[in-house]
Write an enzyme that holds these catalytic residues in place. Structure first.
Site, short mmCIF file in Angstrom:
data_model
loop_
_atom_site.label_atom_id
_atom_site.label_comp_id
_atom_site.label_asym_id
_atom_site.label_seq_id
_atom_site.Cartn_x
_atom_site.Cartn_y
_atom_site.Cartn_z
N TYR A 227 26.80 15.42 -23.30
CA TYR A 227 25.74 16.44 -23.29
C TYR A 227 24.69 16.13 -22.23
O TYR A 227 24.11 17.03 -21.63
CB TYR A 227 25.13 16.61 -24.69
CG TYR A 227 26.09 17.34 -25.60
CD1 TYR A 227 26.95 16.66 -26.46
CD2 TYR A 227 26.23 18.73 -25.52
CE1 TYR A 227 27.88 17.33 -27.23
CE2 TYR A 227 27.16 19.40 -26.30
CZ TYR A 227 27.99 18.71 -27.14
OH TYR A 227 28.93 19.37 -27.90
N VAL B 280 24.70 27.39 -24.92
CA VAL B 280 23.63 26.43 -25.22
C VAL B 280 22.72 26.23 -24.00
O VAL B 280 21.73 25.51 -24.08
CB VAL B 280 24.23 25.09 -25.69
CG1 VAL B 280 24.96 25.28 -27.02
CG2 VAL B 280 25.15 24.47 -24.65
N HIS C 142 24.95 28.46 -31.36
CA HIS C 142 25.56 27.12 -31.28
C HIS C 142 24.60 26.06 -30.80
O HIS C 142 25.01 25.00 -30.35
CB HIS C 142 26.80 27.17 -30.37
CG HIS C 142 27.88 28.04 -30.93
ND1 HIS C 142 28.92 28.52 -30.17
CD2 HIS C 142 28.06 28.53 -32.17
CE1 HIS C 142 29.72 29.26 -30.93
NE2 HIS C 142 29.21 29.29 -32.15
N GLY D 275 31.54 38.13 -21.74
CA GLY D 275 31.95 36.78 -21.36
C GLY D 275 32.29 35.86 -22.50
O GLY D 275 31.93 34.68 -22.47
N THR D 276 33.00 36.39 -23.52
CA THR D 276 33.47 35.50 -24.58
C THR D 276 34.90 35.86 -24.94
O THR D 276 35.27 37.02 -25.00
CB THR D 276 32.59 35.56 -25.84
OG1 THR D 276 33.18 34.75 -26.87
CG2 THR D 276 32.39 36.98 -26.36
N SER D 277 35.70 34.81 -25.18
CA SER D 277 37.11 35.04 -25.52
C SER D 277 37.26 35.42 -26.99
O SER D 277 38.36 35.66 -27.48
CB SER D 277 37.91 33.76 -25.24
OG SER D 277 37.41 32.70 -26.06
N1 APR Z 1 31.98 37.10 -16.10
C1 APR Z 1 32.22 37.44 -17.40
N2 APR Z 1 33.13 36.82 -18.18
C2 APR Z 1 33.84 35.82 -17.63
C3 APR Z 1 33.64 35.39 -16.29
C4 APR Z 1 32.67 36.08 -15.52
N3 APR Z 1 32.43 35.76 -14.24
N4 APR Z 1 34.50 34.36 -16.04
C5 APR Z 1 35.20 34.15 -17.20
N5 APR Z 1 34.81 35.03 -18.14
C6 APR Z 1 35.28 35.18 -19.52
C7 APR Z 1 36.69 34.68 -19.77
O1 APR Z 1 37.65 35.66 -19.41
C8 APR Z 1 36.66 34.43 -21.27
O2 APR Z 1 36.98 35.61 -22.00
O3 APR Z 1 34.46 34.39 -20.35
C9 APR Z 1 35.20 34.06 -21.53
C10 APR Z 1 35.00 32.58 -21.79
O4 APR Z 1 35.67 32.26 -22.99
P1 APR Z 1 35.52 30.77 -23.57
O5 APR Z 1 35.71 29.80 -22.44
O6 APR Z 1 36.40 30.70 -24.77
O7 APR Z 1 33.99 30.66 -23.98
P2 APR Z 1 33.32 31.22 -25.29
O8 APR Z 1 34.01 32.45 -25.78
O9 APR Z 1 31.86 31.33 -25.01
O10 APR Z 1 33.56 30.03 -26.34
C11 APR Z 1 32.96 30.20 -27.61
O11 APR Z 1 33.68 27.97 -28.18
O12 APR Z 1 34.00 25.79 -27.67
C12 APR Z 1 33.16 26.66 -28.31
O13 APR Z 1 30.91 26.30 -28.73
C13 APR Z 1 31.79 26.65 -27.72
O14 APR Z 1 30.24 28.49 -27.61
C14 APR Z 1 31.58 28.09 -27.30
C15 APR Z 1 32.57 28.84 -28.13
#
Ligand code: APR
Length: 234
Positions: free
Chosen positions: A54, A89, A105, A176-178
């Protein structure tokens, strides 16, 4: 009365600012094992490794800038009552000017007691010159300072507050989240049926909901430009 815009963001909105995402190729979870750096068991096993993990993320923050996606989102506060529910975060939403941010988170710039992590008495906001935390730095209750981060398997104290905002949304936006991690990924289910839902992501995201989602398959900055245009069209 401004309409209520609730926005769920993930690592992708910070990608264009230089923050690694977690599950894209080369993402953080390819470089580190989640169980080693993002679980209470991992911290118990090796507090030095977790503290250093971190520290490395936190010490990058001053070199990162909010991107246009963050800034366009903050500017929407002129037209909407905006609540940002973020899984991130980092502090880029706040630095872009968003005034109502719920961190599901935790927050990288804070540390807390490892005995009473959610007691506000022990949560400390670090100043940039304090960003390097050491094993041996103690909280007010005498315990080792730990990152103010919600690790896998830990409670998500802010989720009830986030749910209450989702239930009142007039517009819901996902950026921007999976949608891999619950309870955050389940927030869409609390948005009343019929409320328009938009999703900005350059890749395909599996949305486990039967409702109609307006997908803007672009990065955060270009996607937010399109979203703002759509909101202006009314
Ligand atoms: N703009 C928008 N989205 C994007 C970009 C971009 N330039 N580049 C990548 N992405 C998308 C990807 O396609 C994906 O869908 O951002 C998403 C990232 O997904 P993850 O890496 O899984 O991140 P996240 O969904 O935030 O993870 C959730 O998992 O590990 C834990 O605590 C951690 O908060 C995190 C949580």
């Amino acid at each position: 009365m401004k309409k209520k815009l609730v926005v769920l963001t993930g690592a992708g909105i910070s990608a264009e600012s230089g923050m690694s995402t977690f599950r894209d190729s080369g993402g953080l979870w390819e470089q580190h094992r989640v169980e080693d750096v993002a679980t209470p068991e991992g911290y118990e096993r090796n507090p030095q490794l977790v503290t250093e993990f971190y520290n490395s993320l936190r010490m990058k923050l001053p070199d990162l800038e909010p991107n246009q996606g963050h800034r366009l989102l903050a500017m929407l506060e002129d037209r909407f009552e905006v609540t940002v529910v973020t899984q991130n975060v980092d502090n880029l939403h706040e630095r872009a000017g968003s005034s109502h941010v719920i961190h599901l988170h935790g927050e990288l710039t804070k540390v807390t007691s490892s005995w009473n992590p959610n007691n506000p008495k022990y949560i400390k906001e670090l100043q940039p010159d304090e960003y390097e935390v050491h094993v041996g730095d103690l909280a007010a209750d005498g315990s080792q300072f730990r990152p103010f981060i919600v690790w896998f398997g830990e409670a998500v104290p802010e989720i009830e507050k986030a749910i209450s905002y989702c239930e009142q949304a007039d517009v819901f936006l996902i950026i921007g989240t999976s949608l891999n991690v619950y309870p955050a990924a389940g927030l869409l289910n609390y948005v009343p049926w019929g409320v328009p839902v938009y999703l900005i992501d350059p890749n395909n995201v599996a949305v486990s909901s039967a409702r109609n989602v307006h997908v803007i398959q672009k990065g955060a900055s270009e996607g937010m430009k399109e979203f703002v245009r759509l909101m202006e069209e009314g």
